[in-house]
Scaffold this motif. Sequence first.
Motif, PDB file in Angstrom:
ATOM      1  N   ARG A 108      40.421  44.635  37.159  1.00 56.39           N
ATOM      2  CA  ARG A 108      39.582  44.664  35.965  1.00 56.39           C
ATOM      3  C   ARG A 108      38.348  45.494  36.294  1.00 56.39           C
ATOM      4  N   LEU A 109      38.200  46.621  35.617  1.00 52.52           N
ATOM      5  CA  LEU A 109      37.207  47.612  36.031  1.00 52.52           C
ATOM      6  C   LEU A 109      35.774  47.077  36.000  1.00 52.52           C
ATOM      7  N   GLU A 110      35.425  46.303  34.984  1.00 49.84           N
ATOM      8  CA  GLU A 110      34.020  45.895  34.872  1.00 49.84           C
ATOM      9  C   GLU A 110      33.572  44.956  35.992  1.00 49.84           C
ATOM     10  N   THR A 111      34.509  44.225  36.579  1.00 53.50           N
ATOM     11  CA  THR A 111      34.124  43.288  37.642  1.00 53.50           C
ATOM     12  C   THR A 111      34.714  43.670  38.999  1.00 53.50           C
ATOM     13  N   ASN A 112      35.648  44.625  38.971  1.00 49.59           N
ATOM     14  CA  ASN A 112      36.348  45.045  40.183  1.00 49.59           C
ATOM     15  C   ASN A 112      37.207  43.920  40.784  1.00 49.59           C
ATOM     16  N   GLU A 113      37.514  42.912  39.999  1.00 48.99           N
ATOM     17  CA  GLU A 113      38.370  41.834  40.494  1.00 48.99           C
ATOM     18  C   GLU A 113      39.817  42.281  40.438  1.00 48.99           C
ATOM     19  N   LYS A 114      40.573  41.823  41.425  1.00 52.91           N
ATOM     20  CA  LYS A 114      41.938  42.277  41.563  1.00 52.91           C
ATOM     21  C   LYS A 114      42.878  41.086  41.639  1.00 52.91           C
ATOM     22  N   ILE A 115      44.047  41.232  41.063  1.00 55.04           N
ATOM     23  CA  ILE A 115      45.039  40.166  41.170  1.00 55.04           C
ATOM     24  C   ILE A 115      46.424  40.813  41.240  1.00 55.04           C
ATOM     25  N   ASP A 116      47.318  40.256  42.042  1.00 56.90           N
ATOM     26  CA  ASP A 116      48.693  40.788  42.105  1.00 56.90           C
ATOM     27  C   ASP A 116      49.686  39.701  41.769  1.00 56.90           C
ATOM     28  N   TRP A 117      50.786  40.126  41.203  1.00 54.58           N
ATOM     29  CA  TRP A 117      51.861  39.184  40.920  1.00 54.58           C
ATOM     30  C   TRP A 117      53.201  39.888  41.029  1.00 54.58           C
ATOM     31  N   SER A 118      54.241  39.085  41.220  1.00 55.13           N
ATOM     32  CA  SER A 118      55.607  39.620  41.231  1.00 55.13           C
ATOM     33  C   SER A 118      56.264  39.272  39.893  1.00 55.13           C
ATOM     34  N   ASP A 119      57.396  39.925  39.624  1.00 57.29           N
ATOM     35  CA  ASP A 119      58.135  39.564  38.408  1.00 57.29           C
ATOM     36  C   ASP A 119      58.552  38.094  38.453  1.00 57.29           C
ATOM     37  N   GLY A 135      47.885  28.435  49.382  1.00 56.84           N
ATOM     38  CA  GLY A 135      48.251  29.025  50.676  1.00 56.84           C
ATOM     39  C   GLY A 135      49.524  29.831  50.600  1.00 56.84           C
ATOM     40  N   ALA A 136      50.277  29.725  49.514  1.00 56.35           N
ATOM     41  CA  ALA A 136      51.472  30.564  49.354  1.00 56.35           C
ATOM     42  C   ALA A 136      51.009  31.990  49.063  1.00 56.35           C
ATOM     43  N   TYR A 137      51.769  32.939  49.550  1.00 57.37           N
ATOM     44  CA  TYR A 137      51.343  34.328  49.410  1.00 57.37           C
ATOM     45  C   TYR A 137      51.103  34.701  47.952  1.00 57.37           C
ATOM     46  N   PHE A 138      51.990  34.245  47.090  1.00 53.62           N
ATOM     47  CA  PHE A 138      51.844  34.598  45.682  1.00 53.62           C
ATOM     48  C   PHE A 138      51.302  33.467  44.814  1.00 53.62           C
ATOM     49  N   ARG A 139      50.583  32.545  45.440  1.00 51.04           N
ATOM     50  CA  ARG A 139      49.869  31.547  44.655  1.00 51.04           C
ATOM     51  C   ARG A 139      48.913  32.270  43.698  1.00 51.04           C
ATOM     52  N   LEU A 140      48.940  31.900  42.433  1.00 54.41           N
ATOM     53  CA  LEU A 140      48.012  32.475  41.465  1.00 54.41           C
ATOM     54  C   LEU A 140      47.174  31.343  40.894  1.00 54.41           C
ATOM     55  N   GLU A 141      45.860  31.512  40.898  1.00 50.02           N
ATOM     56  CA  GLU A 141      44.992  30.497  40.317  1.00 50.02           C
ATOM     57  C   GLU A 141      44.935  30.719  38.813  1.00 50.02           C
ATOM     58  N   PRO A 142      45.260  29.690  38.036  1.00 51.40           N
ATOM     59  CA  PRO A 142      45.189  29.848  36.581  1.00 51.40           C
ATOM     60  C   PRO A 142      43.832  30.399  36.129  1.00 51.40           C
ATOM     61  N   ALA A 143      42.751  29.925  36.747  1.00 52.94           N
ATOM     62  CA  ALA A 143      41.414  30.367  36.329  1.00 52.94           C
ATOM     63  C   ALA A 143      41.226  31.870  36.574  1.00 52.94           C
ATOM     64  N   LEU A 145      43.662  34.157  36.655  1.00 51.48           N
ATOM     65  CA  LEU A 145      44.492  34.877  35.682  1.00 51.48           C
ATOM     66  C   LEU A 145      43.798  34.944  34.321  1.00 51.48           C
ATOM     67  N   VAL A 146      43.267  33.811  33.904  1.00 50.65           N
ATOM     68  CA  VAL A 146      42.641  33.775  32.568  1.00 50.65           C
ATOM     69  C   VAL A 146      41.377  34.647  32.553  1.00 50.65           C
ATOM     70  N   ARG A 147      40.586  34.569  33.616  1.00 52.83           N
ATOM     71  CA  ARG A 147      39.341  35.349  33.655  1.00 52.83           C
ATOM     72  C   ARG A 147      39.618  36.851  33.726  1.00 52.83           C
ATOM     73  N   ILE A 148      40.604  37.236  34.508  1.00 52.42           N
ATOM     74  CA  ILE A 148      40.837  38.673  34.724  1.00 52.42           C
ATOM     75  C   ILE A 148      41.681  39.278  33.604  1.00 52.42           C
ATOM     76  N   LEU A 149      42.653  38.556  33.121  1.00 51.59           N
ATOM     77  CA  LEU A 149      43.624  39.171  32.197  1.00 51.59           C
ATOM     78  C   LEU A 149      43.306  39.020  30.716  1.00 51.59           C
ATOM     79  N   PHE A 150      42.286  38.237  30.387  1.00 55.46           N
ATOM     80  CA  PHE A 150      41.991  38.075  28.951  1.00 55.46           C
ATOM     81  C   PHE A 150      40.589  38.567  28.617  1.00 55.46           C
TER      82      PHE A 150
END
Length: 150
Positions: A108-119, A135-143, A145-150
Amino acid sequence: MKRSPSDLKLEQMLRSSKLVAGGFMGTDSRTVEEVIREDAAELERLGKTAAQVASRMRELTLIARPALGNWVEAENKYRIRSEEWKGSLICPWPHVGRYEKRITTCIRLETNEKIDWSDLNIHLIEAHGFFEGRGAYFRLEPADLVRILF
Ligand SMILES: [Zn+2]
């Protein structure tokens, strides 16, 4: 709560390192059901559903896919890249389904926050409400995802 043998088997599978390095549960000592329940409660506090989050992840993945691993700008707000790796990931729940090993990275350009996910993350969230264990490699925090993607 009494746990059925199939729940226990699922949990063993989720903790296995064969599927993804570190498995799906990471170092989380909670049960799979607890992880799912607590993330669902968190999402509810954030005013989103798992379906909305998954559909947003899919939307951004589809924007990045045609660029074949190159960065693209989206919505004047994001830089996204979607990379395909050899092999596939399999949903640990017992149903048919293999997911391409595609990793999408979104900044997200305005905050430079980054998140990765797999299909597979998209599927796990959409079909199972599962964001993986801490601790799982692809653990995603709901918070996140919501902050960065919306
Ligand atoms: Zn599944």
